[in-house]
Design an enzyme around this catalytic site. Structure first.
Site, short mmCIF file in Angstrom:
data_model
loop_
_atom_site.label_atom_id
_atom_site.label_comp_id
_atom_site.label_asym_id
_atom_site.label_seq_id
_atom_site.Cartn_x
_atom_site.Cartn_y
_atom_site.Cartn_z
CG ASP A 1 -4.83 11.34 -20.37
OD1 ASP A 1 -5.88 11.34 -21.04
OD2 ASP A 1 -4.65 12.08 -19.38
CE1 TYR B 1 -3.20 17.29 -16.51
CE2 TYR B 1 -2.49 15.58 -18.02
CZ TYR B 1 -3.39 16.05 -17.09
OH TYR B 1 -4.48 15.29 -16.75
CE LYS C 1 -7.20 14.65 -19.64
NZ LYS C 1 -5.75 14.50 -19.43
CG HIS D 1 -8.56 19.14 -17.92
ND1 HIS D 1 -7.24 19.38 -18.19
CD2 HIS D 1 -8.56 18.25 -16.89
CE1 HIS D 1 -6.48 18.68 -17.37
NE2 HIS D 1 -7.26 17.98 -16.57
N1 LIG Z 1 -8.90 14.56 -16.24
C1 LIG Z 1 -8.38 14.93 -15.09
O1 LIG Z 1 -8.84 15.89 -14.44
C2 LIG Z 1 -7.22 14.16 -14.53
C3 LIG Z 1 -6.88 14.31 -13.17
C4 LIG Z 1 -5.81 13.55 -12.69
C5 LIG Z 1 -5.13 12.69 -13.53
N2 LIG Z 1 -5.46 12.61 -14.87
C6 LIG Z 1 -4.73 11.70 -15.78
O2 LIG Z 1 -4.59 10.43 -15.17
C7 LIG Z 1 -3.21 10.08 -15.08
C8 LIG Z 1 -2.94 9.20 -13.86
O3 LIG Z 1 -3.34 9.82 -12.66
P1 LIG Z 1 -2.29 10.44 -11.61
O4 LIG Z 1 -1.15 10.98 -12.37
O5 LIG Z 1 -3.08 11.34 -10.73
O6 LIG Z 1 -1.83 9.27 -10.70
P2 LIG Z 1 -1.72 7.67 -10.62
O7 LIG Z 1 -1.39 7.11 -11.94
O8 LIG Z 1 -2.92 7.17 -9.90
O9 LIG Z 1 -0.51 7.55 -9.61
C9 LIG Z 1 0.75 8.08 -9.86
C10 LIG Z 1 1.59 7.87 -8.62
O10 LIG Z 1 1.71 6.46 -8.38
C11 LIG Z 1 3.07 6.10 -8.32
N3 LIG Z 1 3.20 4.80 -9.00
C12 LIG Z 1 3.04 4.56 -10.32
N4 LIG Z 1 3.20 3.26 -10.58
C13 LIG Z 1 3.47 2.65 -9.41
C14 LIG Z 1 3.77 1.32 -9.04
N5 LIG Z 1 3.78 0.34 -9.96
N6 LIG Z 1 4.03 1.06 -7.73
C15 LIG Z 1 4.00 2.06 -6.79
N7 LIG Z 1 3.74 3.33 -7.09
C16 LIG Z 1 3.48 3.64 -8.39
C17 LIG Z 1 3.82 7.18 -9.06
O11 LIG Z 1 5.12 7.32 -8.52
P3 LIG Z 1 6.45 7.25 -9.46
O12 LIG Z 1 6.26 8.30 -10.51
O13 LIG Z 1 7.54 7.56 -8.50
O14 LIG Z 1 6.51 5.89 -10.02
C18 LIG Z 1 2.98 8.42 -8.76
O15 LIG Z 1 3.35 9.00 -7.53
C19 LIG Z 1 -2.53 11.46 -15.02
O16 LIG Z 1 -1.16 11.38 -15.23
C20 LIG Z 1 -3.31 12.20 -16.09
O17 LIG Z 1 -2.90 11.82 -17.37
C21 LIG Z 1 -6.52 13.31 -15.36
#
Ligand SMILES: NC(=O)c1ccc[n+]([C@@H]2O[C@H](COP(=O)([O-])OP(=O)(O)OC[C@H]3O[C@@H](n4cnc5c(N)ncnc54)[C@H](OP(=O)(O)O)[C@@H]3O)[C@@H](O)[C@H]2O)c1
Length: 326
Positions: A59, A64, A89, A120
Site C-alpha cells: 500500500d 508518503y 493514491k 486519498h
Molecule cells: N488512506 C489513508 O489516509 C491512510 C492513513 C493512514 C494509514 N494508511 C495506510 O495504512 C497503513 C497502516 O497504518 P499506520 O501506518 O497508520 O499504522 P499501523 O499499521 O496501525 O501501526 C504502525 C505502528 O505499529 C507498530 N507495530 C507494527 N507491528 C507491531 C507489532 N507486531 N507489535 C507492536 N507494534 C507494532 C509500528 O512500530 P514499528 O514500526 O516500530 O514496528 C508502528 O509504530 C499505512 O502504513 C498506510 O499504508 C492510509
C-alpha cells in the site's frame, strides 16, 4: 526460503486469503503499509516484506514521499511485478490533474500500471498554494480547493481505468455521507474504501453500508498507528495473554474474523522485520485462536467509552464521520 512456521514463503503466500473486488480481480487480504517509512528503510523493509515474509500486496501513496524507495524494494525482492498487488493514491493537490500524479507514482515505483488507485481524501487542495502537500491559507487553515468537485476527480479515475493504467479504482476516507452524495452520480462504483478501522474505531455501520454496495473496506492503521493506544489496551492484552498471542496478533486477528466473514483488507505497517513477519501471520493465527466471544468483546470495546479516531488531520471541513474531533 522457509518461514518460521515451516512452510515455504510461496506456500504461505498462497494461504493468505484473497478478497474479490467488484472488478473481478482479487486483492490479498493482508497488505504491507508504507506510510512514515523513511526512504532508506522502505527499500530494505519492502524487499523483506515481499521476499521473506510473503506479502504480495503493498500500500503506497504519492503523499508518503517514499515511492521511489518502495519501488526499489519491490525490485530488490526479486518477485515479479505481476505477482504483487500495488495500490497507490492521488494526493489532494493533484485532483485537477490525476493522470500527472499517477505518472509520477508509476515512474517512482518503476511500473507501468497499478492494481488499485485511490482518491486519498475527498478533499481537493489548492494546487498552486503555499506547499505541495499541505498548502495553508495565511490564517494557517488548510487551503482547500473549494472550486473543484470530487466527482470531476473521479471522472479522471474512470478515464485511467478505461486506458488500462490502473486496474481498479477506489476511494479513501469516504464516510457514508460522502458516499451517499457521490455514488448516484458516478459511472464506476469504487472497488474499495480505505478507512481508519480498528477496535477503537470499528465503524460498524459504515462497514455494513460498504458491504451492501459491494465496496471492500480496507482497514488502515489497524494497529492504532504510531504510538498506538490500542496495543496497550487491557482488554486486548487480556485476550492476547489467554490465547498466547501478542496484542498486535489479536488486533489483526480481529480483522481476520471480518476477512473470513465476507470481505475486508488490512494493511499493517512496521519498520521491524520480526513484526513485519508476525503481522501477516497474525490474522491467520488469531483467526484460529479467537473465540466468537472474543470477537464480540473486541467488536464492543469502542462502545465501552473507548471510541477514538487516531488519524484526524485538521482539514477544517466536515467529512461526515461520526466521532471526528471538533
Ligand atoms: N488512506 C489513508 O489516509 C491512510 C492513513 C493512514 C494509514 N494508511 C495506510 O495504512 C497503513 C497502516 O497504518 P499506520 O501506518 O497508520 O499504522 P499501523 O499499521 O496501525 O501501526 C504502525 C505502528 O505499529 C507498530 N507495530 C507494527 N507491528 C507491531 C507489532 N507486531 N507489535 C507492536 N507494534 C507494532 C509500528 O512500530 P514499528 O514500526 O516500530 O514496528 C508502528 O509504530 C499505512 O502504513 C498506510 O499504508 C492510509
Amino acid at each position: 526460503m522457509v518461514t518460521n512456521s515451516g512452510e515455504s514463503v510461496e506456500e504461505f503466500t498462497m494461504s493468505v486469503p484473497k478478497i474479490k473486488l467488484n472488478t473481478g480481480a482479487e486483492i490479498p487480504a493482508v497488505g504491507y503499509g508504507t506510510w512514515q517509512l523513511k526512504p532508506e528503510d522502505a527499500v530494505t523493509q519492502v524487499a523483506y516484506a515481499i521476499k521473506e515474509a510473503g506479502y504480495r500486496h503493498i500500500d503506497c501513496a504519492w503523499g508518503y514521499m517514499n515511492e521511489a524507495a518502495v519501488g526499489e524494494g519491490i525490485r530488490q525482492s526479486g518477485v515479479p511485478r505481476s505477482e504483487i498487488f500495488i495500490t497507490s493514491k492521488v494526493w489532494g493537490t493533484w485532483h485537477r490533474k490525476v493522470e500527472a500524479c499517477l505518472d509520477e507514482t508509476l515512474a517512482a515505483l518503476g511500473t507501468d500500471y497499478l492494481d488499485l488507485y485511490l482518491m486519498h481524501w475527498p478533499i481537493p487542495l489548492n494546487p498552486n498554494g503555499s506547499h505541495p502537500i499541505i498548502p495553508l491559507r495565511p490564517d494557517g487553515t488548510r487551503d482547500i480547493d473549494t472550486e473543484w468537485d470530487i466527482k470531476d476527480t473521479w471522472k479522471q479515475f474512470e478515464a485511467l481505468l478505461d486506458k488500462g493504467k490502473v486496474r481498479a479504482i477506489g476511494v479513501s476516507n469516504f464516510s457514508q455521507k460522502t458516499l451517499e452524495a457521490f455514488l448516484p452520480h458516478v459511472r464506476t462504483v469504487p472497488a474499495v474504501d480505505q478507512l481508519e478501522l480498528h477496535v477503537y474505531n470499528p465503524d460498524h455501520a459504515l462497514v455494513a453500508y460498504l458491504h451492501a454496495h459491494g465496496i471492500v473496506p480496507q482497514a488502515y492503521s489497524p494497529l492504532g498507528s504510531t504510538n498506538s493506544p490500542i496495543i496497550q489496551d487491557e482488554t486486548v492484552k487480556g485476550i492476547a495473554d489467554r490465547v498466547g498471542l501478542t496484542p498486535a496478533d489479536v488486533l489483526i486477528g480481529w480483522h481476520g474474523a471480518w476477512i473470513a466473514s465476507g470481505g475486508r483488507v488490512v494493511i499493517p505497517r512496521s519498520n521491524t522485520q520480526s513484526r513485519i513477519a508476525s503481522n501477516i501471520k497474525g490474522a491467520a493465527a488469531a483467526a484460529k485462536a479467537l473465540t466468537a466471544e472474543d470477537i464480540k468483546t473486541l467488536d464492543g470495546i469502542a462502545a465501552t467509552g473507548k471510541q477514538k479516531r487516531l488519524v484526524t488531520p485538521p482539514w477544517g471541513i466536515d467529512l461526515g464521520f461520526d466521532n471526528w474531533p471538533q
